[in-house]
Design a protein around this motif. Structure first.
Motif, PDB file in Angstrom:
ATOM      1  N   ASN A 127      42.261  65.360  65.141  1.00  0.00           N
ATOM      2  CA  ASN A 127      42.730  66.806  64.781  1.00  0.00           C
ATOM      3  C   ASN A 127      43.656  67.114  63.844  1.00  0.00           C
ATOM      4  OD1 ASN A 127      45.190  66.636  65.841  1.00  0.00           O
ATOM      5  ND2 ASN A 127      44.602  67.619  67.979  1.00  0.00           N
ATOM      6  N   MET A 128      44.052  66.013  62.847  1.00  0.00           N
ATOM      7  CA  MET A 128      44.816  66.000  61.836  1.00  0.00           C
ATOM      8  C   MET A 128      44.440  66.200  60.514  1.00  0.00           C
ATOM      9  SD  MET A 128      47.958  63.199  61.381  1.00  0.00           S
ATOM     10  CE  MET A 128      49.246  63.399  60.205  1.00  0.00           C
ATOM     11  N   SER A 187      45.162  63.237  48.663  1.00  0.00           N
ATOM     12  CA  SER A 187      43.829  63.359  49.447  1.00  0.00           C
ATOM     13  C   SER A 187      42.998  64.404  48.928  1.00  0.00           C
ATOM     14  CB  SER A 187      43.955  63.593  51.010  1.00  0.00           C
ATOM     15  OG  SER A 187      44.385  64.728  51.314  1.00  0.00           O
ATOM     16  N   LYS A 188      43.772  65.184  48.188  1.00  0.00           N
ATOM     17  CA  LYS A 188      43.038  66.578  47.594  1.00  0.00           C
ATOM     18  C   LYS A 188      42.155  66.361  46.320  1.00  0.00           C
ATOM     19  CE  LYS A 188      46.233  69.305  48.384  1.00  0.00           C
ATOM     20  NZ  LYS A 188      47.083  70.672  48.496  1.00  0.00           N
ATOM     21  N   GLY A 230      43.067  59.280  58.372  1.00  0.00           N
ATOM     22  CA  GLY A 230      42.810  60.390  57.440  1.00  0.00           C
ATOM     23  C   GLY A 230      42.665  59.987  56.090  1.00  0.00           C
ATOM     24  N   SER A 231      43.764  59.044  55.442  1.00  0.00           N
ATOM     25  CA  SER A 231      43.612  58.542  54.224  1.00  0.00           C
ATOM     26  C   SER A 231      42.401  57.746  53.979  1.00  0.00           C
ATOM     27  CB  SER A 231      44.703  57.826  53.772  1.00  0.00           C
ATOM     28  OG  SER A 231      45.909  58.416  53.907  1.00  0.00           O
ATOM     29  N   PHE A 232      41.894  57.041  54.727  1.00  0.00           N
ATOM     30  CA  PHE A 232      40.575  56.283  54.969  1.00  0.00           C
ATOM     31  C   PHE A 232      39.548  57.070  55.001  1.00  0.00           C
ATOM     32  CE2 PHE A 232      37.121  54.098  57.099  1.00  0.00           C
ATOM     33  CZ  PHE A 232      37.208  52.813  56.009  1.00  0.00           C
ATOM     34  N   LEU A 257      43.319  65.639  57.683  1.00  0.00           N
ATOM     35  CA  LEU A 257      44.618  64.974  57.991  1.00  0.00           C
ATOM     36  C   LEU A 257      45.541  65.808  58.765  1.00  0.00           C
ATOM     37  CD1 LEU A 257      45.672  62.886  55.090  1.00  0.00           C
ATOM     38  CD2 LEU A 257      44.798  61.943  57.298  1.00  0.00           C
ATOM     39  N   VAL A 258      45.378  67.245  58.396  1.00  0.00           N
ATOM     40  CA  VAL A 258      46.409  68.188  59.311  1.00  0.00           C
ATOM     41  C   VAL A 258      45.708  69.322  59.631  1.00  0.00           C
ATOM     42  CG1 VAL A 258      48.565  69.464  58.645  1.00  0.00           C
ATOM     43  CG2 VAL A 258      48.081  67.619  57.113  1.00  0.00           C
TER      44      VAL A 258
END
Length: 451
Positions: A5-6, A438-439, A390-392, A13-14
């Motif tokens: 849920n991040m 990430s964007k 999340g980065s993965f 991620l968030v």
């Protein structure tokens, strides 16, 4: 509060909705300017404490706190303050830590507030950075970082060769004893613009992440790849720091993995890398500075690693002991949050030290007790793992830039000593840049989000 849920666009991620494009303009300009100020203050606050404002060495530990509070106030006023599991649970754990310290621990309000500040105050900044920093803001930060690498390494070289009573090596408060920690062969580990070697050991992994991020985004000219790459390479032995070397190696491995496994490898990039390797060998590998640094670094590695049982015993077993060995013998409700920080020790015991534990997990357990301390450790584990996962996911979505920043900030988030201002700032900055990175969609020839 789980890794799933991040969420952060596009890497999940968030836990917050996508930001309309207009929010990335005038509405967030002041917030983004304050984030820049936060970054700059993190880089120079040690220098202010050592060289320019030594009489204010203690108050300058909190120099970034008013900035982060101003960022939060602006974020609230513009309905941008993050409300997710990490912020909500962080507020709850902060309240429990404060009550525990006052009722069952040391009972000192200022020490308790300082402990809460270390563990929770700066965490929402991670998500604000991920929300308001546009891809072109992120690229600007990375470009400034690789430019900084060259003069910063020159500073480390000067500190490496100068005696500890030289102005460039003065300690906190202007101390002529110097800020360098013992290294090897009568050389000291240079602190750069920070108070101790901890700063460069956290800075250079992020410089390396910026280097790989710009290369992945095709925003780094060959000459700048060579100059900044040589600076990072020279800094590794000059630092005489095993932590800096291993941290940079982890980020470099993530960067190389992102290149080969992320669909970014090409003949042009291969030729550029080959040219850079040759230039690095000529500029760095054959320089007298690099050779002097390697001599000292290898001497320290042998004395602190090989002579102490090898890599497994001196590095791996020590890390595992700092983590899981911290649980041994912990009982009751602890001494109270903030007790095992330098500030807490000065206020409660009038002595400088780390209280019951120097390791981060040990500090959390010793100060907060087994149950509450374990909850705080779990909070840090979930935050670090969620950022990594999340980065993965972003990397799989052709946004590999976040992966190198997750590699740089994973351990500072997981078990970095947040009681130290430098480590706390590095963890927040690295995680925030991971969300912002990430964007950035590197697979798009023309990225509309960068405008």
């Amino acid at each position: 509060m789980t890794a799933g849920n991040m969420t952060a666009v596009p890497a999940n991620l968030v836990a917050m909705p996508a930001v309309p494009r207009e929010l990335a303009g005038e509405q967030t300009r002041l917030i983004r300017s304050l984030i820049w100020l936060y970054l700059v203050l993190w880089l120079i606050e040690g220098g202010l404490r050592r060289w320019f404002l030594p009489g204010l060495a203690s108050p300058l530990l909190l120099i970034r706190d008013p900035v982060v509070i101003a960022i939060y106030a602006l974020a609230v006023s513009k309905n941008l303050f993050p409300v997710n599991g990490f912020v909500v649970w962080g507020a709850l754990l902060a309240a429990l830590s404060l009550v525990n310290a006052l009722l069952l621990g040391h009972g000192n309000l200022f020490v308790a507030l300082y402990g809460v500040r270390c563990d929770f105050l700066h965490v929402p900044l991670i998500f604000i950075m991920g929300k308001v920093l546009r891809p072109n803001d992120f690229i600007r930060v990375a470009k400034v970082a690789v430019w900084v690498a060259v003069p910063y390494t020159l500073l480390l070289v000067a500190q490496f060769y100068k005696p500890q009573d030289a102005w460039v090596n003065r300690g906190v408060g202007g101390s002529l004893d110097g800020a360098g920690f013992d290294g090897a062969m009568d050389r000291f580990r240079p602190p750069g613009t920070f108070s101790f070697i901890t700063g460069p050991a956290l800075l250079y992994p992020m410089l390396t992440a910026c280097w790989f991020a710009l290369m992945l985004a095709r925003k780094l000219p060959v000459w700048m790849m060579a100059a900044s790459g040589a600076a990072i390479l020279i800094a590794i032995p000059i630092s005489i720091s095993r932590t800096l070397f291993l941290s940079v190696a982890i980020v470099a491995a993530a960067g190389v993995g992102a290149i080969f496994a992320g669909g970014r490898f090409s003949v042009k990039l291969a030729l550029q890398l080959a040219a850079v390797v040759v230039i690095l060998y000529l500029l760095a590998g054959q320089s007298l500075v690099f050779k002097d640094g390697m001599e000292a670094f290898l001497a320290r590695w042998e004395g602190s690693t090989d002579d102490q049982g090898g890599f497994k015993v001196a590095i791996v077993d020590r890390l595992l002991s700092d983590l899981f060995g911290s649980f041994a013998g912990i009982k009751g409700f602890g001494q109270g949050t903030g007790f095992s920080t330098n500030v807490g020790q000065q206020l409660v015991t009038q002595h400088v030290g780390f209280g019951g534990a120097e390791s981060e997990w040990g500090r959390l357990l010793y100060d907060n007790g087994f149950v509450l301390g374990s909850l705080l450790i779990g909070y840090r584990i979930i935050l670090a793992v969620s950022l990594a996962l999340g980065s993965f996911r972003a990397w799989r979505g052709r946004s590999p830039l976040a992966l190198v920043f997750a590699a740089a900030c994973f351990f500072p988030i997981l078990n970095g000593q947040w009681g130290q201002a430098t480590t706390l700032g590095a963890a927040m900055i690295g995680a925030g840049l991971a969300l912002a990175a990430s964007k950035y969609r590197v697979n798009e020839k023309k990225n509309p989000q960068t405008r």
